[in-house]
Scaffold this motif. Structure first.
Motif, PDB file in Angstrom:
ATOM      1  N   THR A   1      40.667 -14.941  23.551  1.00 33.05           N
ATOM      2  CA  THR A   1      42.076 -15.525  22.811  1.00 33.05           C
ATOM      3  C   THR A   1      42.436 -16.228  23.984  1.00 33.05           C
ATOM      4  OG1 THR A   1      42.101 -13.170  21.354  1.00 33.05           O
ATOM      5  CG2 THR A   1      44.232 -14.310  22.665  1.00 33.05           C
TER       6      THR A   1
ATOM      7  N   MET B   1      43.530 -13.456  18.267  1.00 35.12           N
ATOM      8  CA  MET B   1      43.691 -11.788  19.324  1.00 35.12           C
ATOM      9  C   MET B   1      42.401 -11.484  19.047  1.00 35.12           C
ATOM     10  SD  MET B   1      45.769  -9.883  16.488  1.00 35.12           S
ATOM     11  CE  MET B   1      45.736  -8.040  16.985  1.00 35.12           C
TER      12      MET B   1
ATOM     13  N   PHE C   1      55.562  -8.035  18.722  1.00 33.86           N
ATOM     14  CA  PHE C   1      55.130  -8.962  19.546  1.00 33.86           C
ATOM     15  C   PHE C   1      54.859 -10.327  18.532  1.00 33.86           C
ATOM     16  CE2 PHE C   1      52.013 -12.382  21.430  1.00 33.86           C
ATOM     17  CZ  PHE C   1      52.486 -12.530  22.294  1.00 33.86           C
ATOM     18  N   LEU C   2      53.367 -10.046  18.025  1.00 30.15           N
ATOM     19  CA  LEU C   2      53.524 -11.362  16.636  1.00 30.15           C
ATOM     20  C   LEU C   2      55.004 -11.625  15.699  1.00 30.15           C
ATOM     21  CD1 LEU C   2      49.701 -10.248  15.373  1.00 30.15           C
ATOM     22  CD2 LEU C   2      51.024 -11.584  17.156  1.00 30.15           C
TER      23      LEU C   2
ATOM     24  N   VAL D   1      47.172 -12.388  21.511  1.00 28.67           N
ATOM     25  CA  VAL D   1      46.882 -11.030  21.782  1.00 28.67           C
ATOM     26  C   VAL D   1      46.093 -10.380  22.081  1.00 28.67           C
ATOM     27  CG1 VAL D   1      47.027  -8.260  21.488  1.00 28.67           C
ATOM     28  CG2 VAL D   1      48.670 -10.022  20.382  1.00 28.67           C
ATOM     29  N   GLU D   2      45.497 -10.033  23.750  1.00 29.75           N
ATOM     30  CA  GLU D   2      43.639  -9.702  23.992  1.00 29.75           C
ATOM     31  C   GLU D   2      44.167  -8.067  24.476  1.00 29.75           C
ATOM     32  OE1 GLU D   2      41.956  -9.469  26.825  1.00 29.75           O
ATOM     33  OE2 GLU D   2      43.443 -10.089  28.614  1.00 29.75           O
ATOM     34  N   TRP D   3      43.263  -7.069  24.215  1.00 25.44           N
ATOM     35  CA  TRP D   3      43.025  -6.159  24.887  1.00 25.44           C
ATOM     36  C   TRP D   3      41.086  -6.024  25.676  1.00 25.44           C
ATOM     37  CZ3 TRP D   3      43.664  -7.592  19.758  1.00 25.44           C
ATOM     38  CH2 TRP D   3      42.798  -6.343  19.515  1.00 25.44           C
TER      39      TRP D   3
ATOM     40  N   LEU E   1      50.102 -11.197  25.285  1.00 29.55           N
ATOM     41  CA  LEU E   1      49.874  -9.846  25.125  1.00 29.55           C
ATOM     42  C   LEU E   1      48.722  -9.634  25.168  1.00 29.55           C
ATOM     43  CD1 LEU E   1      51.783  -7.310  24.932  1.00 29.55           C
ATOM     44  CD2 LEU E   1      51.116  -6.704  22.121  1.00 29.55           C
TER      45      LEU E   1
ATOM     46  N   TRP F   1      49.523  -0.715  18.729  1.00 29.29           N
ATOM     47  CA  TRP F   1      49.152  -1.381  17.231  1.00 29.29           C
ATOM     48  C   TRP F   1      50.931  -1.824  17.311  1.00 29.29           C
ATOM     49  CZ3 TRP F   1      45.950  -4.796  15.856  1.00 29.29           C
ATOM     50  CH2 TRP F   1      44.589  -5.296  16.287  1.00 29.29           C
TER      51      TRP F   1
ATOM     52  N   ARG G   1      53.255  -2.177  19.379  1.00 28.77           N
ATOM     53  CA  ARG G   1      53.459  -3.050  20.394  1.00 28.77           C
ATOM     54  C   ARG G   1      52.759  -5.210  19.796  1.00 28.77           C
ATOM     55  NH1 ARG G   1      55.263  -1.603  25.701  1.00 28.77           N
ATOM     56  NH2 ARG G   1      54.694   0.567  25.904  1.00 28.77           N
ATOM     57  N   VAL G   2      51.876  -4.895  19.143  1.00 31.47           N
ATOM     58  CA  VAL G   2      51.268  -5.985  18.898  1.00 31.47           C
ATOM     59  C   VAL G   2      52.439  -6.428  17.795  1.00 31.47           C
ATOM     60  CG1 VAL G   2      49.300  -6.786  17.147  1.00 31.47           C
ATOM     61  CG2 VAL G   2      48.545  -5.422  19.055  1.00 31.47           C
TER      62      VAL G   2
END
Length: 669
Positions: free
Chosen positions: A529, A520, A660-661, A544-546, A603, A654, A656-657
């Motif tokens: 990612t 991520m 997700f994880l 997870v990438e943003w 995500l 975070w 949601r992170v």
């Protein structure tokens, strides 16, 4: 237990913030306890050391600027408040012993705004709105504070204070060309914070594309740095001159000799220059135009990175804060060195960074910021005469030290033999055997990613039971010229391999479960990612990438990007590649063109107002995944830019992170 007893005795006003971490973690800490707006920040001593300014969060959630008397820290005066839905404090700076300047970010306007500047007396009087940072937007709607009859527009921004006891600050005025979204040049002015009177900081013309300014101890502009057609140019002037002289010019990244850092009060210029492949701190003789034969400070294994401590009364350099694997300080003054030793003895196990007032040697108190790998930064005042420490607060007081994992600094060997530094944070609660792991990739990428001290994202992930691996991959800064240059044109190549090698190294150490490793990161970390999931599907099980790059060519062609023509034409072609001559490299290493290969849970998140990596990167990649991956989710935060500015977004993202994880990595089948 010895540390607990000592901390209770020495921090009578802040017992909980310093001692509660010694207890075992009673429950999983809330997401908000990591990512809410810090409860205390921007802490700064007044020039004479008699007062301390800081931003705090009031009991009703309102951000406020407060002033304390250092002789009686319980006396608190709130001098300014902000609407948390509309604005956030960006910086606080003492103008003189009576007056404080502060910089505010208008959250209402998203990324398409500059910064507002204010000044106020320490008793709350004479408030002045100096710069309206919002293009075509009325300041009273954005900030809700006083409107001055004379106010600078959004083409101005705060630069620095003047150190001369006046009511003046230094501001930059930006100018634009007809192409770039970002300013093409700037010029320095003095601004009186009471009368709003503006005057030029120097006479005469200035070099082309002047962007980075360094002033001397008298707040006179002496050094300016420019980029022109791929060349990095440093120019210099004597205080009374009306013309500038070049003292260095070279191809950016390749032949530049040094980077100016600061003047001390005695008019000596200090620069960063390469010494045995690593950057070190040198004196530079402006008369002979030569570096000193030997550096005054080198940090073996690391590029020099630091900041000076200057006593402006005696015009002496009295200390240097620096970072190697962790922060530290070299004191050149015996009394301050002794104070540091006493503070470290009172607060063992912490990195204690000591700040003194502008009149450093005569300051009656010192400001101490303390942190460790498991505890967020907390602040205290140290009275030099008595040795008493009085706590001011912690940035995240709800967190206990036991809820974050221990961090360590390591070096591992990549597949081609290059040694790569890395930080590893272990899960907060010890468990037998290998654990789920995350490779957390820093952005930039040409910057340093981490230090040993408490890291917000790594601490949060460790609290959830993950091993967190933060590689300082090639192409990043801080570990020598060869390490940096080894990453040129290696997006998706050797830079990417360093991340996979870090994960496999962690497996060999017995830390990471090979079947539960994720990747991520943000910005470049978001790109890495996507490429990691594509190139190493058997290694990285979720990502997870943003704010991530999805297409290398789009970095050069997007009309929404804030990349300048200078960067597009020169530096980006050196570091990333040429979209024409390296077309095949771009095709091979652009996630967008290989989206069909990505099958793992993903995500994605992006700011709708991102100008650095426009949201088109995320939208195109999400569209390319349709029909190929039903485990991908895209979140768009409309009012966010390149990163999360608001507490609401940070806590939501975070959270949601976390979910997700937990589903796709920790408890994956």
């Amino acid at each position: 237990m010895r540390r607990n007893r000592l901390l209770r005795l020495t921090f009578p006003l802040c017992v909980a913030a310093l001692s509660c971490g010694a207890r075992a973690a009673d429950e999983l800490p809330a997401v908000a306890s990591f990512f809410q707006t810090p409860q205390i920040s921007h802490v700064s001593l007044s020039p004479g050391g008699g007062h301390v300014a800081m931003t705090i969060i009031l009991s009703d959630g309102t951000p406020a600027l407060a002033v304390r008397d250092t002789a009686a820290p319980t006396n608190v005066k709130v001098v300014s408040q902000l609407d948390p839905q509309m604005a956030a404090f960006h910086d606080v700076h003492w103008i003189n012993d009576k007056r404080i300047g502060y910089t505010v970010k208008n959250l209402h306007m998203g990324a398409r705004t500059n910064l507002d500047e204010f000044a106020v007396d320490r008793d709350g009087g004479a408030s002045k709105h100096l710069i309206n940072g919002n293009w075509g937007f009325k300041p009273e709607k954005a900030i809700g504070t006083l409107i001055a009859p004379r106010m600078l527009t959004a083409d101005y921004a705060f630069h620095s204070v003047t150190y001369d006891g006046s009511d003046d600050i230094m501001v930059e005025k930006y100018t634009w060309n007809n192409t770039d979204l970002a300013p093409a040049s700037s010029r320095l002015y003095r601004l009186n914070t009471r009368t709003a009177s503006l005057s030029s900081a120097f006479e005469g013309p200035q070099p082309e594309s002047s962007k980075e300014w360094i002033t001397d101890g008298n707040a006179v502009p002496r050094i300016v740095m420019s980029e022109v057609k791929g060349r990095c140019i440093t120019s210099y002037r004597q205080p009374e001159d009306t013309s500038w002289q070049q003292i260095d010019s070279g191809e950016c990244f390749k032949s530049k000799r040094f980077t100016p850092l600061f003047f001390d009060g005695a008019d000596t210029l200090f620069v960063q220059a390469v010494h045995k492949d690593l950057a070190a701190l040198f004196r530079y003789d402006l008369k002979t135009r030569k570096l000193a034969a030997e550096p005054i400070m080198a940090t073996p294994g690391f590029d020099f990175a630091g900041a000076p401590v200057i006593d402006y009364a005696s015009k002496r350099l009295v200390g240097i804060h620096f970072t190697t694997d962790a922060g530290g300080t070299v004191w050149l003054d015996a009394a301050l060195k002794a104070d540091q030793a006493k503070i470290d003895a009172a607060l063992p196990g912490f990195i204690n960074t000591v700040q003194c007032a502008r009149q450093c040697l005569a300051s009656p108190v010192l400001l101490v910021s303390s942190t460790s790998d498991r505890q967020p930064t907390q602040y205290a005042l140290y009275t030099r005469a008595s040795g008493q420490l009085v706590g001011l607060g912690s940035i995240h007081p709800a967190l206990k030290a036991a809820q974050s994992g221990a961090r360590g600094f390591y070096r591992y060997t990549a597949r081609d033999g290059r040694v790569i530094p890395a930080y590893v944070t272990m899960p907060a609660l010890k468990a037998a055997g290998p654990q789920p792991a995350v490779v957390l990739v820093h952005g930039g990428p040409g910057v340093r990613g981490a230090s040993w001290e408490w890291d917000q994202q790594a601490a949060f992930l460790s609290s959830r039971g993950y091993v967190v691996i933060q590689p300082e991959f090639r192409g990043g800064a801080g570990f020598g010229a060869a390490h940096f240059e080894a990453g040129w044109k290696q997006w998706g190549g050797a830079m990417q391999d360093d991340l996979a090698d870090a994960a496999r190294w962690a497996v060999k150490q017995g830390w990471a479960d090979p079947w539960r490793i994720g990747i991520m990161g943000a910005s470049y970390g978001g790109y890495a990612t996507l490429m990691g999931l594509i190139k190493e599907p058997q290694l990285f099980r979720a990502g997870v990438e943003w704010a991530g790059v999805s297409d290398l060519k789009l970095m050069f062609t997007s009309f929404e990007s804030d990349a300048s023509e200078e960067n597009l034409g020169y530096s980006m072609r050196t570091l990333i590649g040429d979209p024409d001559t390296d077309a095949e490299l771009f095709r091979k290493n652009s996630p967008l063109l290989r989206a069909a290969e990505l099958k793992q849970p993903l995500l994605m998140a992006h700011g709708g107002d991102d100008r650095r990596v426009p949201v088109d990167h995320a939208n195109r990649f999400a569209n390319a995944l349709r029909g190929h991956n039903d485990q991908a989710t895209l979140l768009i935060y409309d009012n966010e830019g390149h990163g999360w500015r608001t507490e609401q977004t940070r806590v939501d993202f975070w959270g949601r992170v976390d979910a997700f994880l937990d589903k796709n990595l920790k408890h994956a089948q």
